[in-house]
Write an enzyme that holds these catalytic residues in place. Sequence first.
Site, mmCIF file in Angstrom:
data_model
loop_
_atom_site.group_PDB
_atom_site.id
_atom_site.type_symbol
_atom_site.label_atom_id
_atom_site.label_comp_id
_atom_site.label_asym_id
_atom_site.label_seq_id
_atom_site.Cartn_x
_atom_site.Cartn_y
_atom_site.Cartn_z
ATOM 1 N N VAL A 158 0.764 -1.234 0.169
ATOM 2 C CA VAL A 158 0.059 -0.223 -0.018
ATOM 3 C C VAL A 158 0.723 1.168 0.135
ATOM 4 O O VAL A 158 0.472 2.133 -0.823
ATOM 5 C CB VAL A 158 -0.840 -0.026 1.196
ATOM 6 C CG1 VAL A 158 -1.483 1.370 1.093
ATOM 7 C CG2 VAL A 158 -1.959 -1.065 0.913
ATOM 8 N N ARG A 216 -2.038 -14.317 2.590
ATOM 9 C CA ARG A 216 -3.310 -13.753 2.562
ATOM 10 C C ARG A 216 -4.096 -14.425 1.533
ATOM 11 O O ARG A 216 -3.782 -14.901 0.643
ATOM 12 C CB ARG A 216 -3.633 -12.237 2.505
ATOM 13 C CG ARG A 216 -3.122 -11.727 3.929
ATOM 14 C CD ARG A 216 -3.345 -10.293 4.137
ATOM 15 N NE ARG A 216 -2.264 -9.533 3.647
ATOM 16 C CZ ARG A 216 -1.967 -8.408 4.084
ATOM 17 N NH1 ARG A 216 -2.737 -7.429 4.932
ATOM 18 N NH2 ARG A 216 -0.742 -7.727 3.584
ATOM 19 N N LYS A 231 -1.784 -1.646 17.003
ATOM 20 C CA LYS A 231 -2.347 -0.698 16.557
ATOM 21 C C LYS A 231 -3.623 -0.008 17.088
ATOM 22 O O LYS A 231 -3.692 1.283 16.906
ATOM 23 C CB LYS A 231 -3.195 -1.299 15.085
ATOM 24 C CG LYS A 231 -2.286 -1.376 13.944
ATOM 25 C CD LYS A 231 -1.767 -0.331 13.421
ATOM 26 C CE LYS A 231 -0.770 -0.438 12.316
ATOM 27 N NZ LYS A 231 0.071 0.965 11.808
ATOM 28 N N TYR A 234 -0.847 12.634 21.196
ATOM 29 C CA TYR A 234 -0.288 13.621 20.490
ATOM 30 C C TYR A 234 -1.014 14.780 20.249
ATOM 31 O O TYR A 234 -0.778 15.978 20.131
ATOM 32 C CB TYR A 234 0.625 13.213 19.420
ATOM 33 C CG TYR A 234 2.183 12.800 19.885
ATOM 34 C CD1 TYR A 234 2.278 11.575 20.682
ATOM 35 C CD2 TYR A 234 3.177 13.602 19.883
ATOM 36 C CE1 TYR A 234 3.529 10.986 21.087
ATOM 37 C CE2 TYR A 234 4.423 13.425 20.418
ATOM 38 C CZ TYR A 234 4.572 12.173 21.092
ATOM 39 O OH TYR A 234 5.799 11.635 21.513
ATOM 40 N N TYR A 272 -0.425 -7.389 16.511
ATOM 41 C CA TYR A 272 -1.026 -6.340 15.527
ATOM 42 C C TYR A 272 -2.172 -5.576 16.361
ATOM 43 O O TYR A 272 -2.214 -4.377 16.115
ATOM 44 C CB TYR A 272 -1.412 -7.069 14.285
ATOM 45 C CG TYR A 272 -1.680 -6.105 13.182
ATOM 46 C CD1 TYR A 272 -0.732 -5.259 12.682
ATOM 47 C CD2 TYR A 272 -2.920 -6.370 12.317
ATOM 48 C CE1 TYR A 272 -0.991 -4.292 11.694
ATOM 49 C CE2 TYR A 272 -2.998 -5.500 11.322
ATOM 50 C CZ TYR A 272 -2.286 -4.469 11.039
ATOM 51 O OH TYR A 272 -2.435 -3.576 9.834
HETATM 52 N N1 UDP Z 1 -8.065 -17.525 4.395
HETATM 53 C C1 UDP Z 1 -8.506 -18.818 3.690
HETATM 54 N N2 UDP Z 1 -7.608 -19.342 2.878
HETATM 55 C C2 UDP Z 1 -6.328 -18.813 2.678
HETATM 56 C C3 UDP Z 1 -5.797 -17.767 3.194
HETATM 57 C C4 UDP Z 1 -6.915 -17.028 4.154
HETATM 58 O O1 UDP Z 1 -9.513 -19.347 3.779
HETATM 59 O O2 UDP Z 1 -5.323 -19.464 2.036
HETATM 60 C C5 UDP Z 1 -9.127 -16.841 4.998
HETATM 61 C C6 UDP Z 1 -8.888 -16.556 6.491
HETATM 62 O O3 UDP Z 1 -8.988 -17.566 7.284
HETATM 63 C C7 UDP Z 1 -9.560 -15.395 6.700
HETATM 64 C C8 UDP Z 1 -9.935 -14.698 5.412
HETATM 65 O O4 UDP Z 1 -9.584 -15.814 4.408
HETATM 66 O O5 UDP Z 1 -10.935 -15.866 7.081
HETATM 67 C C9 UDP Z 1 -8.987 -13.526 5.105
HETATM 68 O O6 UDP Z 1 -7.736 -14.002 5.603
HETATM 69 P P1 UDP Z 1 -6.386 -12.861 5.127
HETATM 70 O O7 UDP Z 1 -5.242 -13.674 5.861
HETATM 71 O O8 UDP Z 1 -6.206 -12.682 3.754
HETATM 72 O O9 UDP Z 1 -6.652 -11.771 6.055
HETATM 73 P P2 UDP Z 1 -7.590 -11.165 7.225
HETATM 74 O O10 UDP Z 1 -8.621 -10.601 7.047
HETATM 75 O O11 UDP Z 1 -7.798 -12.516 8.141
HETATM 76 O O12 UDP Z 1 -6.401 -10.271 8.117
#
Ligand code: UDP
Length: 325
Positions: free
Chosen positions: A25, A201, A164, A174, A160
């Site tokens: 990003v 992801r 955050k 601040y 995380y």
């Molecule tokens: N997920 C999945 N298969 C994958 C990777 C992720 O089913 O190979 C699912 C994960 O369990 C979550 C969603 O996809 O419910 C989004 O996951 P991601 O890691 O992209 O981001 P998150 O929103 O969880 O930070």
Amino acid sequence: MVQRVELPESLDGNTILVAGAAGFVPSYVSEFYLKLGARVIGLDNFITGSRSNIELLSKYDKFEFHECNIYESLPDFSKTKIDYIFSLASPASPIDFKEIPLEIMRVNSEGTRFLLELAKEKKARFLEASTSEVYGDPEIHPQREEYVGCVNPIGPRSCYDESKRFAEALTMSYHRRYGVDTRIIRIFNTYGPRMRPDDGRVIPNFINQAMAGDDITVYGDGSQTRSFCFVTDLVNAIHNVMFSKDHTPFNCGNPDEYTILDTAETIKKFLTSESKLAFKGLPEDDPKRRRPNIDKLQSVSDYEPLVSFEDGIKQTAEYFQSLSK
Ligand code: UDP
């Protein structure tokens, strides 16, 4: 009375600092402001960012880069005018939470504090890139900014989520204590070209599996939902928040919501893939539903996500394909 966003036509003569510039990003944010005529100073330690993004940005005359760990110290900016600071340096993928949790906590605490100190000294406007993760596994749906969240402070995502939340608290402190001109965004799931193909992801996994004809790994029963925003739409949202007048958080994303099962089927269809679905265990504390309510941003700006899921997936697939050539 609602104060509307006033977007600048050019930022020629302005200097923008982007922490995390080698990341997915932030590389788009940097490019966006270079195209608006600003000088952009990028910082990164390459823990998850990629050198190819810095090479791409270095084609612009007004881009300057410093390799550094922002949670240890910042470069010497004593002679540099800085107008805007984007705090975009945190790793954000669930696989990073396992591998580098302490680095994530340090960048969102000490790193963010260094950037806020710089904003205070330079009288620069500061934007903290927070996340939908501050809502945890939300009990209300869709998520509005007033919702304070449901976060497990000791779970595998807490490095995380909680850091955050701390970064948001630090930013507001601040602002309240020193009058720093701050903004906060909460970024929902974002995808597009320049994502790390191996960042674990869902979108990169599904696209790469679909293109290779491998099994598509659906975690759990796939009924959990996410709302996916194409990266250029996200940058537009970020820009609108930076030029808003409001110090409180704005959700940034695309409210189109999909179950993960639908996401797998849809990507298969867009990429005409024969892949089968393979169901795997659901990660601990995986949020069940996630969708931004973006009324707040839309009440002050003309923000509208423009890129369709189909177009976004095709552009991202082309990018991953170009990497394998
Ligand atoms: N997920 C999945 N298969 C994958 C990777 C992720 O089913 O190979 C699912 C994960 O369990 C979550 C969603 O996809 O419910 C989004 O996951 P991601 O890691 O992209 O981001 P998150 O929103 O969880 O930070």
